[in-house]
Every structure is written in structure tokens, then in C-alpha cells.
Design a protein around this motif. Structure first.
Motif, PDB file in Angstrom:
ATOM      1  N   ARG A 201       4.029  12.015   2.924  1.00 38.90           N
ATOM      2  CA  ARG A 201       4.324  10.584   3.033  1.00 38.90           C
ATOM      3  C   ARG A 201       5.782  10.308   3.409  1.00 38.90           C
ATOM      4  O   ARG A 201       6.121   9.170   3.742  1.00 38.90           O
ATOM      5  CB  ARG A 201       4.071   9.887   1.689  1.00 38.90           C
TER       6      ARG A 201
ATOM      7  N   ARG B 241       8.467  -5.233  -2.821  1.00 37.56           N
ATOM      8  CA  ARG B 241       7.290  -4.747  -3.559  1.00 37.56           C
ATOM      9  C   ARG B 241       5.993  -5.454  -3.185  1.00 37.56           C
ATOM     10  O   ARG B 241       5.118  -5.662  -4.027  1.00 37.56           O
ATOM     11  CB  ARG B 241       7.502  -4.902  -5.071  1.00 37.56           C
TER      12      ARG B 241
ATOM     13  N   GLY C 253      12.826   7.559   5.970  1.00 38.84           N
ATOM     14  CA  GLY C 253      11.486   7.513   5.404  1.00 38.84           C
ATOM     15  C   GLY C 253      11.396   6.440   4.331  1.00 38.84           C
ATOM     16  O   GLY C 253      12.398   5.833   3.963  1.00 38.84           O
ATOM     17  N   GLY C 254      10.203   6.215   3.818  1.00 41.20           N
ATOM     18  CA  GLY C 254      10.010   5.212   2.769  1.00 41.20           C
ATOM     19  C   GLY C 254      10.123   3.808   3.317  1.00 41.20           C
ATOM     20  O   GLY C 254      10.004   3.580   4.526  1.00 41.20           O
ATOM     21  N   THR C 255      10.353   2.863   2.408  1.00 41.42           N
ATOM     22  CA  THR C 255      10.508   1.464   2.831  1.00 41.42           C
ATOM     23  C   THR C 255      11.573   0.791   1.983  1.00 41.42           C
ATOM     24  O   THR C 255      11.495   0.809   0.746  1.00 41.42           O
ATOM     25  CB  THR C 255       9.176   0.667   2.729  1.00 41.42           C
TER      26      THR C 255
ATOM     27  N   GLY D 156       0.832  -1.205   0.000  1.00 36.47           N
ATOM     28  CA  GLY D 156       0.000   0.000   0.000  1.00 36.47           C
ATOM     29  C   GLY D 156       0.861   1.248   0.000  1.00 36.47           C
ATOM     30  O   GLY D 156       2.069   1.188  -0.268  1.00 36.47           O
ATOM     31  N   GLY D 157       0.279   2.390   0.309  1.00 40.54           N
ATOM     32  CA  GLY D 157       1.037   3.637   0.362  1.00 40.54           C
ATOM     33  C   GLY D 157       2.109   3.540   1.427  1.00 40.54           C
ATOM     34  O   GLY D 157       1.882   2.989   2.499  1.00 40.54           O
ATOM     35  N   ASP D 158       3.301   4.055   1.131  1.00 40.82           N
ATOM     36  CA  ASP D 158       4.356   3.989   2.138  1.00 40.82           C
ATOM     37  C   ASP D 158       4.101   5.026   3.226  1.00 40.82           C
ATOM     38  O   ASP D 158       3.389   5.995   3.023  1.00 40.82           O
ATOM     39  CB  ASP D 158       5.730   4.209   1.506  1.00 40.82           C
TER      40      ASP D 158
ATOM     41  N   LYS E 222      11.870  14.489   1.062  1.00 42.29           N
ATOM     42  CA  LYS E 222      10.738  13.695   1.553  1.00 42.29           C
ATOM     43  C   LYS E 222      10.028  13.003   0.402  1.00 42.29           C
ATOM     44  O   LYS E 222       9.625  11.849   0.503  1.00 42.29           O
ATOM     45  CB  LYS E 222       9.753  14.599   2.295  1.00 42.29           C
TER      46      LYS E 222
ATOM     47  N   ARG F 175      12.896  -3.140  10.616  1.00 42.38           N
ATOM     48  CA  ARG F 175      14.052  -3.383  11.482  1.00 42.38           C
ATOM     49  C   ARG F 175      13.658  -4.162  12.729  1.00 42.38           C
ATOM     50  O   ARG F 175      14.335  -5.119  13.118  1.00 42.38           O
ATOM     51  CB  ARG F 175      14.655  -2.031  11.873  1.00 42.38           C
TER      52      ARG F 175
ATOM     53  N   ARG G  24      10.296  -1.604  -0.420  1.00 39.46           N
ATOM     54  CA  ARG G  24       9.463  -1.039  -1.479  1.00 39.46           C
ATOM     55  C   ARG G  24       8.018  -1.532  -1.381  1.00 39.46           C
ATOM     56  O   ARG G  24       7.694  -2.452  -0.631  1.00 39.46           O
ATOM     57  CB  ARG G  24      10.033  -1.348  -2.865  1.00 39.46           C
ATOM     58  N   SER G  25       7.197  -0.875  -2.120  1.00 40.83           N
ATOM     59  CA  SER G  25       5.781  -1.207  -2.087  1.00 40.83           C
ATOM     60  C   SER G  25       5.242  -1.085  -3.508  1.00 40.83           C
ATOM     61  O   SER G  25       5.805  -0.380  -4.337  1.00 40.83           O
ATOM     62  CB  SER G  25       5.056  -0.229  -1.156  1.00 40.83           C
TER      63      SER G  25
ATOM     64  N   ASP H  45      11.748   9.884  -0.814  1.00 37.57           N
ATOM     65  CA  ASP H  45      11.474   8.688  -0.010  1.00 37.57           C
ATOM     66  C   ASP H  45      10.355   7.883  -0.640  1.00 37.57           C
ATOM     67  O   ASP H  45      10.445   6.663  -0.788  1.00 37.57           O
ATOM     68  CB  ASP H  45      11.004   9.082   1.408  1.00 37.57           C
ATOM     69  N   THR H  46       9.285   8.576  -0.976  1.00 39.37           N
ATOM     70  CA  THR H  46       8.118   7.869  -1.477  1.00 39.37           C
ATOM     71  C   THR H  46       8.285   7.515  -2.954  1.00 39.37           C
ATOM     72  O   THR H  46       7.793   6.480  -3.414  1.00 39.37           O
ATOM     73  CB  THR H  46       6.827   8.670  -1.155  1.00 39.37           C
TER      74      THR H  46
ATOM     75  N   ASP I 213      11.117   6.607  -4.345  1.00 40.55           N
ATOM     76  CA  ASP I 213      11.952   5.399  -4.339  1.00 40.55           C
ATOM     77  C   ASP I 213      11.157   4.165  -3.918  1.00 40.55           C
ATOM     78  O   ASP I 213      11.385   3.067  -4.420  1.00 40.55           O
ATOM     79  CB  ASP I 213      13.106   5.570  -3.345  1.00 40.55           C
ATOM     80  N   SER I 214      10.243   4.353  -2.968  1.00 42.80           N
ATOM     81  CA  SER I 214       9.512   3.201  -2.448  1.00 42.80           C
ATOM     82  C   SER I 214       8.492   2.663  -3.432  1.00 42.80           C
ATOM     83  O   SER I 214       8.038   1.543  -3.315  1.00 42.80           O
ATOM     84  CB  SER I 214       8.792   3.588  -1.144  1.00 42.80           C
ATOM     85  N   HIS I 215       8.109   3.481  -4.399  1.00 38.81           N
ATOM     86  CA  HIS I 215       7.017   3.109  -5.294  1.00 38.81           C
ATOM     87  C   HIS I 215       7.356   3.091  -6.777  1.00 38.81           C
ATOM     88  O   HIS I 215       6.452   2.958  -7.602  1.00 38.81           O
ATOM     89  CB  HIS I 215       5.837   4.075  -5.121  1.00 38.81           C
TER      90      HIS I 215
END
Lengths: 323, 323, 323, 323
Positions: free
Chosen positions: A256, A39, A64-66, A10-12, B153, A21, A69-70, B156-157, B159-161
Motif C-alpha cells: 500500500r 479522514r 506515499g499515503g495521503t 477507504g484504503g490508502d 512503505k 495536489r 488521511r483516511s 506511509d499507510t 500514518d494515513s490510517h
């Protein structure tokens, strides 16, 4: 249970990395193996699955982020896709899953469990804070502080120029982000989906303030409000109050990202450990959460179907504070 | 000269308060009186003029916006309006002016001097950094850092998506804000008014990156770019690359606010003192500035008519760094 | 009740201004008059008492410190001093008080009520979060985030140089600030007054990590820890591990300042309104607080004498997460 | 030249990663290979040398610290150590070096060139800004803003309590960090190594202010000042002014970390490219720098032996602004 998988979906939201972690470290602590699935369901279907250890999650708590990934996965919505996902998990020997995400994520996990019996425990990862089963979601506190920081900056210029700013914040169908932005940002009006705020009310409030020689105003508009988005609201108000210098700012995706706040790192860390320990206790299809400072697990089905109501006192607070 | 007035005019910028503070303290230091004129030329016409002392500017150096406020004045654009302004200054015994603002502000001051002989010395107060006669303008460094913080910021998002973000930054007709945002934000492409960047180039660059399995991109679009605003650019690019997940963020007025950076406080403080000392030296219709670390005064007419060119090396730098 | 006074006392904390603002606005909202008493009990004794209105508190919600200032008062500790204070309140027609501060502040208010019958309702204003009767105190969330932000910066340099940093955070006799700093800051060890952490344990943990080729460490030391302050702890550890490059940072007063976070602005705003409405309900010698999302009032005597225990799970969390 | 090495050395500074990224990307852009040498000269001696490509430096531009780490090397100070280092470079086929650091780093590079003919081009990486040959060093702008942000927070509490704060900032033997902290932080006094500030002067200034009913003060003490460190200065002053509530804060290592500012990312990016292109032009034993907006290369020997003087106007500015 000897081997588990973890993914974000979903949305990060800020704090997802802190949660990953905690999942990894808790797994190591409890002597089980942990794999990162990249992902979300998309990567599960495709087999983007990699072993993680304590070192894999060094120095990510503040990011921030993941790192996992998502993505959205159309394939996982089909029986064929879920079959592929199951085969991938089988191949890697993964017996349980930890899903960091929101209600869409948990819906998928529920179906997957029914079909293949793979248990999932979830962590509430969304900036919107609209999940039943926890007081706060991971990323919510950061998103609010990010929005508030932007509102503080906008107020500098609003005050300097006698302007009315309509600021749109995120939150999907809820006013959870909008409320603290309005109270903390010293806004005169807040427009949220949970309550009806007519354009007439906005116009009257601004006109009354103006007549008391107040010359700058901030109106916080939740993205899901029924009166329209900030641009639409501003246009309607401007029609009634053409002498006012109205401006619109849509904060957007900035909300986000960013380094998670202390509260989000704490929550994410607790949730990550709770997910691992929940799986080890034999839980399935439940989301970990904190309610009134206590760890609770709530069935996915409740997090999806039940509403988390906003405290109605908060709207009254905006009125009192803008006297 | 025994008594001077100070005002801010045009769009506000972070550091204006630090400059006002320096003007007031330098006046006190040199034994002359100083009056604050509220809302720029508008307040000058209306007589919103108040005595200031060292204490009036306590604890404002770190504040965004301007305590003297700013406004546009249609009246001052007319001979009648300027006559009223002159009478107000006469009434308060004000013999010289310090204007903190941009080229519009200085144009007004030039005319005013020709008509009534009131000398003005200016400080460059604009986030756009597009004024000839100084390396940097007051507020520029803060605006760039604010924009960059938002871009961090968003990345971050992104890269995650696996997303392409088109981020629009301010800067009027110049790319001064866009360039450091692109270089410092790790952007793949920057679109500025000073150079032509075709949609084809953008499409090719993104496609090439994509084919090298790069999946997230940032494109910085200066608000004055010829190819259109960020929303328009994104739409055109998306048409050619429909598989990409493109998003638009317009940073907007956030860039005008916030606590000034160290560099802006330094510059604003130097400029405020230089304005007072310039007036005392008998200068008129000149803007203070810093060029190559030296204090210089430039005739208003030059700051209005001459262009400050952007270093062409910077665009090359974006290309090298996004290899 | 027609007229009330508000003051801040003890160490200042971020959000005190947001609370003052809420007190003033709530008073206006409820149609009663409100006076600001400067420098706490000291100003009460001296009569530094000024009328406030809605405008007095404009644009302060985001400011650190307290516009009413704070001070210690030896005079108010004496019967003569309190008599003077009472006379000053009488003179200004003040019938009730709102005190923003900590246990010292409330102790004074209790005695004052016994002697002169002036009711006080309190708001929990301290960064230490060590007050019984509320989940969080005003300023705590900001102080933790400020400390954490500093720790993030220090970790940059710790990681780059293979160093052990001993970082001392505030918190008086409690570990409330230290715990989220340790968990959120990715620290290997936390030393808090509530638990005993021997130097041997610290040495062993660092040595074990070192032998697993971990080369940079962060130890968070609460200022009230029994093992000594950060400098002392570092010296003792360094003796046992002379090959380690140990550094000490004492975060100090930075933790008291800064713009309040969203959570602190929310809490402060709720508390300010609750204090006014509590006084109007006839409450006396009670502190407003939020426990499990509900507004509660707790007798001052309980806030002073009862302990607020720290969740023992948190120390376990540090251990798990530093695996 | 077909293959180069890059390393960071000495104290780390924010922007080093941005510089490493620019070195790597510029090398790729110019078609040469680039190796990262970990822990500076220490890792060069030990052979901690790894190939880097464009992807190795993704998403590091905004990070504090240095991904290549830094360390002191006693071995490299000996002929034997340098021989080992040379052999390691030979083994990896490295023909030229890029050193990001300060004068100690460049001293080593000079000797190494004399002995083995390996050319080094340097980038100025230090928060202290005390290197001859460039207007600014990488990390300086960030360190100043970090310190200033802390000073802003401390002023909140200083103002609220009528206190005198002695704040010690970094800067080795120079006042470069202290000056903008004092001017931007609204300090009353600045004590820097370049000028003599007697304790008597400090006492007199504080006493004069106090007598004019100013009650809170900030004194910035550069760590290298002759009058002693902040703790010593405060103790001496307190002896003369026992009624004042004096506090000391030593900002410490916080100043070395954090995400680099826009200016530092720009400078670091330019320097990284300039180092690569300098090596390709055949430069050796020179440091890249920006003077008056122009790229210049300065012989290492000059950066080590020549002084960069601080603008004496700045100290006057502190006096004027604290009127």
C-alpha cells in the motif's frame, strides 16, 4: 461553483497525494477555492475541514499515503451522521466534493447526493484496480511494482536453496495484482479468484517440474483466491509433496505504501484535474477514469455494480512462459 | 597450495556472489586454481565440483543469492559423509577450502580439519550479523536496508490510517537487524532478545503516546524476542488496547535477497581476497573479518562460542528519538 | 516453420531480456526450435548463432540490457553483407526471424525480406516510445521511472538550496520521456520537440515564480528540443536571470539500464509470444504492438514512416500543475 | 544552557534531516528548547529563526535534503554580518549552536566563537567523507549507493554494446566516493586524486583487456582527479584507442539527494544526540564523530586542517578484482 472540498477515503494507495495536489492546483487554476477534508467521511462529520492553496501541496507528488488521511466512518452510514456532514459543508460554503477512493466511497457519495444534493466527482484511488470505468486505478501500478520487487528478492533465495515459495499478494476479490506479479516475477503458477486452480493442478505442475530437474518454484496466490490463503495452499501442497522445501511469504501492507511510479503520478494528476473540471461542468455522482487513453466519466452506480473482467489471455501467458 | 575450493553454506545472504567473485579473482591473481563446490557440504559429498575462472564470475557482483547455491547436508554430519567429501576433494586435487557462511558452516569445517587436515578459511556470510570476529557480516547491511525500505512503505499507510504496526524482522537470536530498523524507521518501540521488553511496557508506551494525541505507531519485533513473535505480541497488546487498530507484518524472506549494497560489496570483496591470501599464508580454521577497519582472522572456535554484544546505547537512542 | 532466430538490435532497452525469454519459451511451447543471434545484424553476418532452450532464458526476466547483445552493422547495409547473413541463416536452417528493436532494425528487415524472402516479425524495443503501431514500447516505462527517480533526488537538493535545475532526459526526437518526467517530477516547465518553447517563455515563467517567492525550479529538457540541449538552455536563461543559481544535469545512459518495471515485463512477455505466434500465422514484415489493450500487428513500413503524436493535453497539464 | 539553535550549511547531504530530528528530539528529551535556523549562516544573519518541537520533525527521517535549507552567506564572512548574527541569537536567547555541515561551516563557527563566545558543536554532514575526526560522514553511504545504483544500470548497457564508459562521481578532492563505486561497480580502473593514474596506464589496461577479448569496460573518475574530468580523460583515451566506443556519464547532483540509507540514518541519529549532549557537557568548537564504533569529539581546527587518508589497500583491490 465557487468552493469545493476534497477528501480521501477507504484504503490508502500510492498516488493519492499526487491526485490531491492536482485537485488543488486545478482549483487554483480555475479560480475556485478548495478545502481539504481530513479522514474522509469521518472528518466531514466532525468538521475537520481546512483551506488549501497551491503551497499546501508542494513537494507531495512523490509521497506515499495521503496527507488528508483516511478512516472509516460509522456515523456517515447513519442519516444523523450525514446530516452533520451536510451541516459542516454548509458552514464552510462547500458546494461540491471530490472523493478519491473506491466503491465504498462512491456508494456513500451517491446516498449523500440523493439526500442533500451535494454533487461529488470521484477519482479511482485503490491499489486493487477492480473498479469498472477505468483501465487503471491510482496506486495499482505502484503496488504491482512493489510486490514484484519483493518477489525478485525472494527468487534470489528460492534459487539459491531449491525451494518452493508461496507468495500471497493483495487484490481483494480480483487477480489484477497477482497476474503481473506472476508474469513479471517468472512464477510457475498463479492462483486468482477469477479462475479455479485446484490443489491437484498445483501439485501436478510442481511434480512435473521437479521431475524435469527444476528445483525452485514460485507460486503467486491472490489474497481472494478460493483455494485459500498462501499458508493454507502451501500446507495442502506440502502434504502431497513432503520432500519439497516450501516457504510462505505474505507481502502485506508494504504493497500500500511507497513513492508512486511515473504511471501512477500521471494518472493521479490527470484524474485530479478531471475531477475539478468535471464538477465545473456540472457532473455529479460520476467517477473520472482513463479508458483506451481517453478521459471518461462513469456513473458511480456502474463503478459499484459492474465487473471489470481480467484478460483471460494473461493466465495462458503464465503457462507459456513457465514452459 | 596450488588448488582451492570455494563454497557457500547455510542461509544465503546478499553479497555472497561478490565474495565468490573476489575469491576467484584473487586466486587467479595469485596464480592458483579455484573450483566451485555447489550446494555447500552436500555438493562436496556428492562431487558437484567445477573449475572456475575469471570469466565464471563476470557480472555477478550485483546479484543476490549465490551462484554456488546452498543446502543443508545431513551426510556431512556423519563420519561416512565426511569421508566421501574428503575423497571428492582428493580426486579434484583440492588442498584448501574457502567457506562463505555462518557458525554452522565453520563448525563443520573445524571437524573436517581435525579428521582430514584440509584447511579452511571462512568469510562471514549471514544477514544476522551475529558472528564474533567481525564488525559486520556479508549481507547484513543489505538486509537492514531492505527491511527499512519496507518499513518506510508501511509507515506511509500507518500514518494515513492512525494504526499501530507490529513489524517482525529477522535476526535469529540477536537484535542486530531490529535496532537500525527501529532507529532508522522512526519506530516508537524495539523488542530484541538482548533486552527484556514487557508487554506492559509496550502497552504503557502506546497509551501514553495516544494520550498525547499521537495516533500511529511502529513497533519493531526481532524474530527471536522472548515476548513472542509479532503476531503474538500484537494480540497481547490489542487485548489491553482494544480501541487501537493494530496490524502485523512479517517481512520474511524478502530480507535475504536483493542486490547487495555498496558496503556489502566492499566487505565481500575484501573478505574474498583475505580468504585466499589467508590460505596462502597457511591459515586454517580461521574466519576473516574487519574490526575497526582492520583485517583480522579469528579462530572458528571463537566465532562459534563467543558472543558479539550489541551496543546498549542503541536502545536508549530509540527512547530518545521517539520522544 | 520449424526453426526461427531471435535478435536484438539498436539501442538496448530494459525488458529486451524479458522479450527474448518469452520468444524462446513460446517457441518451445509451440514445438519449434529457436536460435539466438548475437549482436544483431552484425552477428547474423558473422554467424554468431546459437541454439537456445527454455533453460537458456532462466532468471533473465528481471535483467536490464540484452543477453544477445546489440551492435551496429555496416556490413548488413551492403548487398554483400546481407548475402552473407542469408547464407548463415540457411546454414542454420532458420526460416523466420524475430527482431527486437526500433525503426532502423525494421528497415533492415524489410529490405532483407524483399531480397531473400526471410520473414521477420518485430517487437518494439526502445526506450523512446516513438514507434507508430503500439501505445508503448518495451523499456519506455522503465526509462521514465529511472529518470523520475533521479529527478526526485535532484529536487531534494534543489529545494534545499533555492536552485533552478535544467535536467536533460532522453527521447530522440520526441517528448515521450520528457512529459511524464515533467508531470511526475513536479517540474515547472517542459521543453519538447513537438512544441515550441522559447527561451523568453522560460525566463518569464521563472521570473514570475521568483517574484511570487518560489525559489526552486525544475525545467525538463528533452534531448531533441529545438531550443538546444540543457547546457545551452541553461546558459541562455542564466544570462537573463543572473541572480538565479542554475545547475544542469544530463541523465544520460542511466536511462537505458536497470531492471524492467512490471509494465515493461508484461509488455515484453506479451510481445515475445505475439512475435512467435505471428510468424507461425505467416506474418512477415510486421511489428507486434498493443493498442488500447488489444494485440495488433502493424506493417514495418508504417512503423517507420508514420508519426505517433503526443497527447497535447499533457503540456497543458504541466501548466496547470505548476500553478 | 536552556536554549539552542540548529542549522545546516554547505552542500546538502542525505541524512541531514535525520540529524535535525535527532537534535530536536534530544533537546526535548533533555528539557531544553531548540530553534531551527533556516539557510545556515545566511538565515542566522537575517533572523530566519523558528521554534521547533518534537512534532516539527515528524516523518522527516527518511527524507533527502534539509528542511532547514542551506545557503552560502557572504555577509557572515564579514565582521558586520557576524555581529548581526550574534544580535539575532541574543534576541532569541540562543546560548549554543549545533552546525550540520563540513569544514567551511566549522571554520565559520570557530571564528564566531572567538568573537562572541557562542559555543558550537558540529555534526559531519557532507557526502564527500573527507572530514578528519569521523570514520564516515552523514550522507556518504547514501551517495555511494546512489552512484553505484546508477553504475549498475550503465553496466547493463555497456555490456550489451561493447562499450567503454567513463563515469564521473563526486567527492571534491578525495576518492572516498570513487573507491567503493569502482570496487562495488566492478570497474576496471579507478582514478582518484590520492594516487596518480596516467592516461598511458588507462590506455594500456584497456588495450590489454581488449586483446584478451574483453569488450566492455568501466572507468570511474573522481571529480577531483588530476588527469582531468571524465570528458577530458575519455577524449585523451579515445585518441589512442579510436576503435573503442567510449561514452561519458557525469552522475552529478543525483548523488546529493535521495532517502538516506540505514547507515546514514543511524549515524545521523547518533550525531544529533551527541551534539546536544556535547553542548550540555560544555563542549565548544568540536565536531562529533564515530571512530572505530566509539563516539569521539574532535576540535574543529583538526577537522579543517588534518587529512583523512584513504586506505591504500583499496586501490590494490580494484586491480585484483578486475583480473
Amino acid at each position: 461553483m465557487k468552493r469545493i472540498g476534497v477528501f480521501t477515503s477507504g484504503g490508502d494507495s500510492p498516488g493519492m497525494n499526487a491526485c490531491i495536489r492536482a485537485v488543488v492546483r486545478a482549483a487554483v487554476y480555475h479560480g475556485i477555492e478548495v478545502y481539504g477534508i481530513h479522514r474522509g467521511y469521518k472528518g466531514m462529520v466532525k468538521g475537520e475541514i481546512y483551506k488549501m492553496d497551491s503551497h499546501s501541496v508542494s513537494n507531495i507528488i512523490q509521497k506515499g499515503g495521503t496527507i488528508l488521511r483516511s478512516a472509516r466512518s460509522r456515523e456517515f452510514m447513519t442519516p444523523e451522521g450525514r446530516k452533520l456532514a451536510y451541516e459542516q459543508l454548509q458552514e464552510h460554503g462547500i458546494e461540491g466534493l471530490i472523493a478519491i477512493g473506491g466503491d465504498g466511497t462512491f456508494t456513500g457519495a451517491n446516498i449523500f447526493f440523493e439526500e442533500y444534493g451535494i454533487p461529488t466527482v470521484g477519482a479511482p484511488g485503490t491499489i486493487d484496480n477492480d473498479l469498472y470505468g477505468t483501465d487503471y486505478t491510482i496506486g495499482y501500478d505502484t503496488a504491482v511494482n512493489t510486490a514484484l520487487d519483493a518477489i525478485d528478492k525472494i527468487r534470489d533465495t528460492a534459487d539459491s536453496h531449491d525451494r518452493v515459495f508461496f507468495i500471497e499478494v493483495m487484490g481483494r476479490d480480483s487477480g489484477y495484482i497477482a497476474i503481473p506479479c506472476a508474469i513479471g516475477g517468472g512464477a510457475e503458477i498463479v492462483m486468482i479468484p477469477e479462475t479455479e486452480t485446484s490443489i491437484d493442478y498445483v501439485v501436478d505442475t510442481l511434480r512435473t517440474g521437479w521431475n524435469r530437474s527444476k528445483t525452485s518454484f514460485i507460486v503467486i496466490v491472490a489474497e481472494g483466491d478460493d483455494a485459500g490463503n498462501a499458508t493454507e495452499v502451501a500446507a495442502k501442497v506440502q502434504q502431497e509433496l513432503p520432500h519439497m522445501d516450501a516457504r510462505v511469504t505474505i507481502l502485506g501492507h508494504v504493497q500500500r505504501g511507497g513513492s508512486p511510479t511515473a504511471a501512477d503520478r500521471m494518472l493521479a494528476s490527470q484524474m485530479g484535474v478531471a475531477c475539478v473540471e468535471g464538477l465545473l461542468q456540472g457532473r455529479k455522482c460520476e467517477m473520472a477514469g482513463i479508458i483506451n487513453k481517453e478521459l471518461v466519466y462513469t456513473p458511480f452506480i456502474d463503478t459499484i455494480t459492474k465487473d471489470k473482467l481480467i484478460n483471460p489471455q494473461y493466465v495462458r501467458l503464465v503457462d507459456i512462459l513457465s514452459v
